[in-house]
Structures are given as C-alpha cells and as structure tokens.
Design a protein around this motif. Structure first.
Motif, PDB file in Angstrom:
ATOM      1  N   LEU A 146     -62.963  12.319  -1.409  1.00  0.00           N
ATOM      2  CA  LEU A 146     -61.986  13.048  -2.226  1.00  0.00           C
ATOM      3  C   LEU A 146     -62.621  14.307  -2.825  1.00  0.00           C
ATOM      4  O   LEU A 146     -62.027  15.386  -2.802  1.00  0.00           O
ATOM      5  CB  LEU A 146     -61.442  12.136  -3.335  1.00  0.00           C
ATOM      6  CG  LEU A 146     -60.437  12.757  -4.298  1.00  0.00           C
ATOM      7  CD1 LEU A 146     -59.186  13.250  -3.563  1.00  0.00           C
ATOM      8  CD2 LEU A 146     -60.027  11.757  -5.387  1.00  0.00           C
TER       9      LEU A 146
ATOM     10  N   CYS B 123     -44.615   9.701 -14.244  1.00  0.00           N
ATOM     11  CA  CYS B 123     -46.022   9.294 -14.183  1.00  0.00           C
ATOM     12  C   CYS B 123     -46.396   8.155 -15.133  1.00  0.00           C
ATOM     13  O   CYS B 123     -47.345   7.410 -14.859  1.00  0.00           O
ATOM     14  CB  CYS B 123     -46.941  10.484 -14.485  1.00  0.00           C
ATOM     15  SG  CYS B 123     -46.361  12.057 -13.803  1.00  0.00           S
TER      16      CYS B 123
ATOM     17  N   ILE C 225     -45.249   5.326 -15.832  1.00  0.00           N
ATOM     18  CA  ILE C 225     -45.195   3.957 -15.307  1.00  0.00           C
ATOM     19  C   ILE C 225     -46.556   3.525 -14.748  1.00  0.00           C
ATOM     20  O   ILE C 225     -46.952   2.373 -14.881  1.00  0.00           O
ATOM     21  CB  ILE C 225     -44.078   3.824 -14.231  1.00  0.00           C
ATOM     22  CG1 ILE C 225     -43.881   2.379 -13.793  1.00  0.00           C
ATOM     23  CG2 ILE C 225     -44.324   4.713 -13.034  1.00  0.00           C
ATOM     24  CD1 ILE C 225     -43.231   1.505 -14.825  1.00  0.00           C
TER      25      ILE C 225
ATOM     26  N   PRO D 149     -54.648   2.575 -11.428  1.00  0.00           N
ATOM     27  CA  PRO D 149     -54.478   3.966 -11.847  1.00  0.00           C
ATOM     28  C   PRO D 149     -55.125   4.177 -13.221  1.00  0.00           C
ATOM     29  O   PRO D 149     -54.956   3.341 -14.106  1.00  0.00           O
ATOM     30  CB  PRO D 149     -52.950   4.134 -11.937  1.00  0.00           C
ATOM     31  CG  PRO D 149     -52.392   2.756 -12.003  1.00  0.00           C
ATOM     32  CD  PRO D 149     -53.399   1.802 -11.439  1.00  0.00           C
TER      33      PRO D 149
ATOM     34  N   LEU E 194     -54.274   7.723 -18.476  1.00  0.00           N
ATOM     35  CA  LEU E 194     -54.819   9.071 -18.674  1.00  0.00           C
ATOM     36  C   LEU E 194     -55.105   9.440 -20.129  1.00  0.00           C
ATOM     37  O   LEU E 194     -55.912  10.325 -20.385  1.00  0.00           O
ATOM     38  CB  LEU E 194     -53.931  10.110 -17.980  1.00  0.00           C
ATOM     39  CG  LEU E 194     -53.950   9.998 -16.438  1.00  0.00           C
ATOM     40  CD1 LEU E 194     -52.993  10.990 -15.796  1.00  0.00           C
ATOM     41  CD2 LEU E 194     -55.350  10.186 -15.860  1.00  0.00           C
TER      42      LEU E 194
ATOM     43  N   VAL F 184     -58.214  13.633 -17.544  1.00  0.00           N
ATOM     44  CA  VAL F 184     -58.725  14.591 -16.565  1.00  0.00           C
ATOM     45  C   VAL F 184     -58.847  15.987 -17.193  1.00  0.00           C
ATOM     46  O   VAL F 184     -58.794  16.991 -16.498  1.00  0.00           O
ATOM     47  CB  VAL F 184     -57.815  14.653 -15.319  1.00  0.00           C
ATOM     48  CG1 VAL F 184     -57.892  13.364 -14.533  1.00  0.00           C
ATOM     49  CG2 VAL F 184     -56.366  14.949 -15.683  1.00  0.00           C
TER      50      VAL F 184
ATOM     51  N   LYS G  22     -54.056  16.970  -6.458  1.00  0.00           N
ATOM     52  CA  LYS G  22     -53.797  15.517  -6.430  1.00  0.00           C
ATOM     53  C   LYS G  22     -52.309  15.230  -6.580  1.00  0.00           C
ATOM     54  O   LYS G  22     -51.776  14.322  -5.948  1.00  0.00           O
ATOM     55  CB  LYS G  22     -54.587  14.818  -7.533  1.00  0.00           C
ATOM     56  CG  LYS G  22     -56.086  14.822  -7.299  1.00  0.00           C
ATOM     57  CD  LYS G  22     -56.815  14.248  -8.501  1.00  0.00           C
ATOM     58  CE  LYS G  22     -58.319  14.443  -8.379  1.00  0.00           C
ATOM     59  NZ  LYS G  22     -59.015  14.139  -9.638  1.00  0.00           N
TER      60      LYS G  22
ATOM     61  N   LEU H 110     -41.222  17.447  -6.552  1.00  0.00           N
ATOM     62  CA  LEU H 110     -41.450  18.400  -7.637  1.00  0.00           C
ATOM     63  C   LEU H 110     -41.729  19.782  -7.061  1.00  0.00           C
ATOM     64  O   LEU H 110     -42.352  19.901  -6.002  1.00  0.00           O
ATOM     65  CB  LEU H 110     -42.641  17.946  -8.494  1.00  0.00           C
ATOM     66  CG  LEU H 110     -42.521  16.575  -9.166  1.00  0.00           C
ATOM     67  CD1 LEU H 110     -43.816  16.230  -9.888  1.00  0.00           C
ATOM     68  CD2 LEU H 110     -41.351  16.558 -10.157  1.00  0.00           C
TER      69      LEU H 110
ATOM     70  N   LEU I 149     -51.750  17.797 -18.633  1.00  0.00           N
ATOM     71  CA  LEU I 149     -52.887  16.875 -18.477  1.00  0.00           C
ATOM     72  C   LEU I 149     -54.186  17.528 -18.940  1.00  0.00           C
ATOM     73  O   LEU I 149     -55.048  16.869 -19.508  1.00  0.00           O
ATOM     74  CB  LEU I 149     -53.006  16.395 -17.028  1.00  0.00           C
ATOM     75  CG  LEU I 149     -51.856  15.500 -16.545  1.00  0.00           C
ATOM     76  CD1 LEU I 149     -52.087  15.048 -15.109  1.00  0.00           C
ATOM     77  CD2 LEU I 149     -51.682  14.284 -17.448  1.00  0.00           C
TER      78      LEU I 149
HETATM   79  C1  HEC Z   1     -47.205   4.302  -8.370  1.00  0.00           C
HETATM   80  C2  HEC Z   1     -48.292   4.657  -9.263  1.00  0.00           C
HETATM   81  C3  HEC Z   1     -48.551   6.100  -9.573  1.00  0.00           C
HETATM   82  C4  HEC Z   1     -47.658   7.063 -10.002  1.00  0.00           C
HETATM   83  C5  HEC Z   1     -46.163   6.931 -10.232  1.00  0.00           C
HETATM   84  C6  HEC Z   1     -48.456   8.239 -10.266  1.00  0.00           C
HETATM   85  N1  HEC Z   1     -49.786   7.995  -9.994  1.00  0.00           N
HETATM   86 FE1  HEC Z   1     -51.314   9.306 -10.286  1.00  0.00          FE
HETATM   87  N2  HEC Z   1     -52.638   7.919  -9.580  1.00  0.00           N
HETATM   88  C7  HEC Z   1     -52.310   6.636  -9.205  1.00  0.00           C
HETATM   89  C8  HEC Z   1     -53.533   5.940  -8.818  1.00  0.00           C
HETATM   90  C9  HEC Z   1     -53.631   4.518  -8.320  1.00  0.00           C
HETATM   91  C10 HEC Z   1     -54.587   6.856  -8.995  1.00  0.00           C
HETATM   92  C11 HEC Z   1     -56.090   6.588  -8.766  1.00  0.00           C
HETATM   93  C12 HEC Z   1     -56.486   6.999  -7.375  1.00  0.00           C
HETATM   94  C13 HEC Z   1     -57.981   6.826  -7.140  1.00  0.00           C
HETATM   95  O1  HEC Z   1     -58.530   5.764  -7.473  1.00  0.00           O
HETATM   96  O2  HEC Z   1     -58.594   7.776  -6.615  1.00  0.00           O
HETATM   97  C14 HEC Z   1     -53.995   8.089  -9.480  1.00  0.00           C
HETATM   98  C15 HEC Z   1     -54.717   9.226  -9.769  1.00  0.00           C
HETATM   99  C16 HEC Z   1     -54.188  10.335 -10.396  1.00  0.00           C
HETATM  100  C17 HEC Z   1     -54.961  11.455 -10.864  1.00  0.00           C
HETATM  101  C18 HEC Z   1     -56.488  11.590 -10.775  1.00  0.00           C
HETATM  102  C19 HEC Z   1     -57.094  10.903 -11.969  1.00  0.00           C
HETATM  103  C20 HEC Z   1     -58.603  11.013 -12.033  1.00  0.00           C
HETATM  104  O3  HEC Z   1     -59.205  10.304 -12.880  1.00  0.00           O
HETATM  105  O4  HEC Z   1     -59.197  11.788 -11.276  1.00  0.00           O
HETATM  106  C21 HEC Z   1     -54.088  12.354 -11.442  1.00  0.00           C
HETATM  107  C22 HEC Z   1     -54.430  13.673 -12.086  1.00  0.00           C
HETATM  108  C23 HEC Z   1     -52.773  11.777 -11.309  1.00  0.00           C
HETATM  109  N3  HEC Z   1     -52.874  10.555 -10.664  1.00  0.00           N
HETATM  110  C24 HEC Z   1     -51.637  12.384 -11.767  1.00  0.00           C
HETATM  111  C25 HEC Z   1     -50.359  11.843 -11.640  1.00  0.00           C
HETATM  112  C26 HEC Z   1     -49.164  12.529 -12.070  1.00  0.00           C
HETATM  113  C27 HEC Z   1     -49.108  13.869 -12.764  1.00  0.00           C
HETATM  114  C28 HEC Z   1     -48.123  11.708 -11.767  1.00  0.00           C
HETATM  115  C29 HEC Z   1     -46.647  11.946 -11.976  1.00  0.00           C
HETATM  116  C30 HEC Z   1     -46.080  13.129 -11.358  1.00  0.00           C
HETATM  117  C31 HEC Z   1     -48.680  10.502 -11.144  1.00  0.00           C
HETATM  118  N4  HEC Z   1     -50.039  10.639 -11.079  1.00  0.00           N
HETATM  119  C32 HEC Z   1     -47.935   9.421 -10.730  1.00  0.00           C
HETATM  120  C33 HEC Z   1     -51.054   6.071  -9.200  1.00  0.00           C
HETATM  121  C34 HEC Z   1     -49.885   6.707  -9.577  1.00  0.00           C
END
Ligand code: HEC
Length: 174
Positions: free
Chosen positions: A50, A83, A85, A107, A110, A115, A126, A143, A155
């Motif tokens: 990544l 997000c 959820i 996940p 945050l 971040v 991402k 989006l 964020l």
């Molecule tokens: C269904 C679950 C889910 C949803 C909904 C979701 N995410 Fe995520 N997201 C994850 C997971 C699981 C990871 C961790 C991935 C990994 O381990 O690399 C992640 C990682 C991230 C990261 C990186 C975090 C890091 O520590 O580097 C960001 C930024 C992020 N998501 C933003 C968002 C945003 C903004 C939204 C809404 C638009 C969103 N995510 C919606 C599951 C979700």
C-alpha cells in the motif's frame, strides 16, 4: 550454456511450485475466517504494498479546498453518512460498531487512530480507490472529487477542529 537437464530442472521446480501453491490453497491451509488478528507477514506485505502504491499514485498537490467552517462541517456530514459505521464517532474506539468489530482487518476508529499526519493526497487516494483485501470500499462513482477532498480535509483536521465543526462532529452517531 546450460544443458538440457538444467532446463528440465527449472521447469520441474516451477511446476512443483504451482502444485504446492494449489494444494495449500485447495486444502484450506490458508485461513479463510475473519475472527482473527492478521499475522506479521500478512500485515507487512499489505502495508508495504500500500505504501509503495501511495508513493507512486496518490495526488501530490495540496487539498484545493480551504479549511473553512463550512467545508469542515460538510466533511463531517459526509463522514457521518458514509464512514462512521466502520470508522466510529468522536468517541473513537469506544464507539466501534458491531460491523467494525467483526471485520478483518479491523477498520481504524479514526478519532482514536487518526490520519492527521498523512498527506491529504494519501487519504484522498484511499477514499477514491479503496484498499484491496480489506472492507475499505472505493467511493469512486458514489462521491465526487469535491466530496472526497471535503472528507480528506475533515480527516486531516479531526484533532484540531474549530468550535463550529467540533460541535457537529460531537453529534455524529453510528
Ligand atoms: C465497510 C467498512 C468501511 C467503510 C464504510 C469505510 N471504510 Fe475506510 N477503511 C475500512 C478498513 C477495514 C480500513 C483498513 C484497511 C487496512 O487495514 O489497510 C479502512 C481504512 C481507511 C483509511 C486509512 C486509515 C489509515 O490508518 O491509514 C481511511 C483514510 C479511510 N478508511 C477513510 C474512509 C472514509 C472517508 C470513508 C467514508 C467515505 C470510509 N473509510 C468508509 C473500512 C471501511
């Protein structure tokens, strides 16, 4: 330069490699369950790949949107809708949802594990592309680019919000 036997050996090694890989996958030796913690090799491979992808592909330019109250509040609202959820509320780990608790890998919540230090282009990438082999979806098609920059802005400022956006953030539930 190398003899026939050498090349026969190379071919046999490659074929044996395929057979072993197939056998390992087909017999279920690689775990398929989500109720586990990722091992060090898996975490290392996922994070290293990544990081290299982000360094190569993430936008290098700064966020085109200024951190006004209106932009930050718009970011909070998008976060609440799409997000929270998975990534929790202002209460961080304490607000992890049942879905978040069951995912593999988990996940990050945050507000606790944020971040803010990441370049906003990384966060944008991402959101735009998602993260393969995790539950992090790609939001392309859902989006707009403007909305993804609003989310990246929020964020990035999550731990230093002015009072208006901070009030909106405190009200988010999941
Ligand atoms: C269904 C679950 C889910 C949803 C909904 C979701 N995410 Fe995520 N997201 C994850 C997971 C699981 C990871 C961790 C991935 C990994 O381990 O690399 C992640 C990682 C991230 C990261 C990186 C975090 C890091 O520590 O580097 C960001 C930024 C992020 N998501 C933003 C968002 C945003 C903004 C939204 C809404 C638009 C969103 N995510 C919606 C599951 C979700």
């Amino acid at each position: 330069m190398f003899g026939k036997n050498f090349w026969a050996g190379v071919a046999a090694t490659i074929i044996l490699g395929f057979i072993i890989t197939y056998a390992v996958i087909a017999t279920g030796v690689i775990p398929a369950n989500a109720d586990a913690t990722p091992g060090w090799l898996e975490s290392w491979a996922a994070h290293t790949s990544l990081r290299a992808t982000l360094a190569r592909d993430a936008p290098k330019a700064a966020n085109p949107l200024p951190p006004t109250d209106a932009n930050l509040i718009a970011g909070v609202q998008l976060y609440a809708k799409h997000c929270a959820i998975c990534h929790g509320t202002a209460r961080g780990d304490a607000s992890a949802s049942p879905i978040a608790k069951g995912l593999y890998p988990r996940p990050p919540q945050l507000a606790t594990d944020g971040v803010e230090d990441d370049p906003q282009g990384y966060t944008y990438w991402k959101i735009d592309h998602g993260i393969r082999w995790t539950a992090m979806p790609s939001w392309k098609g859902t989006l707009s680019s403007h909305q993804m920059w609003l989310l990246s802005l929020f964020l990035n400022h999550m731990d230093k919000l002015p009072s208006g956006p901070e009030g909106a953030w405190k009200q988010v539930t999941n």
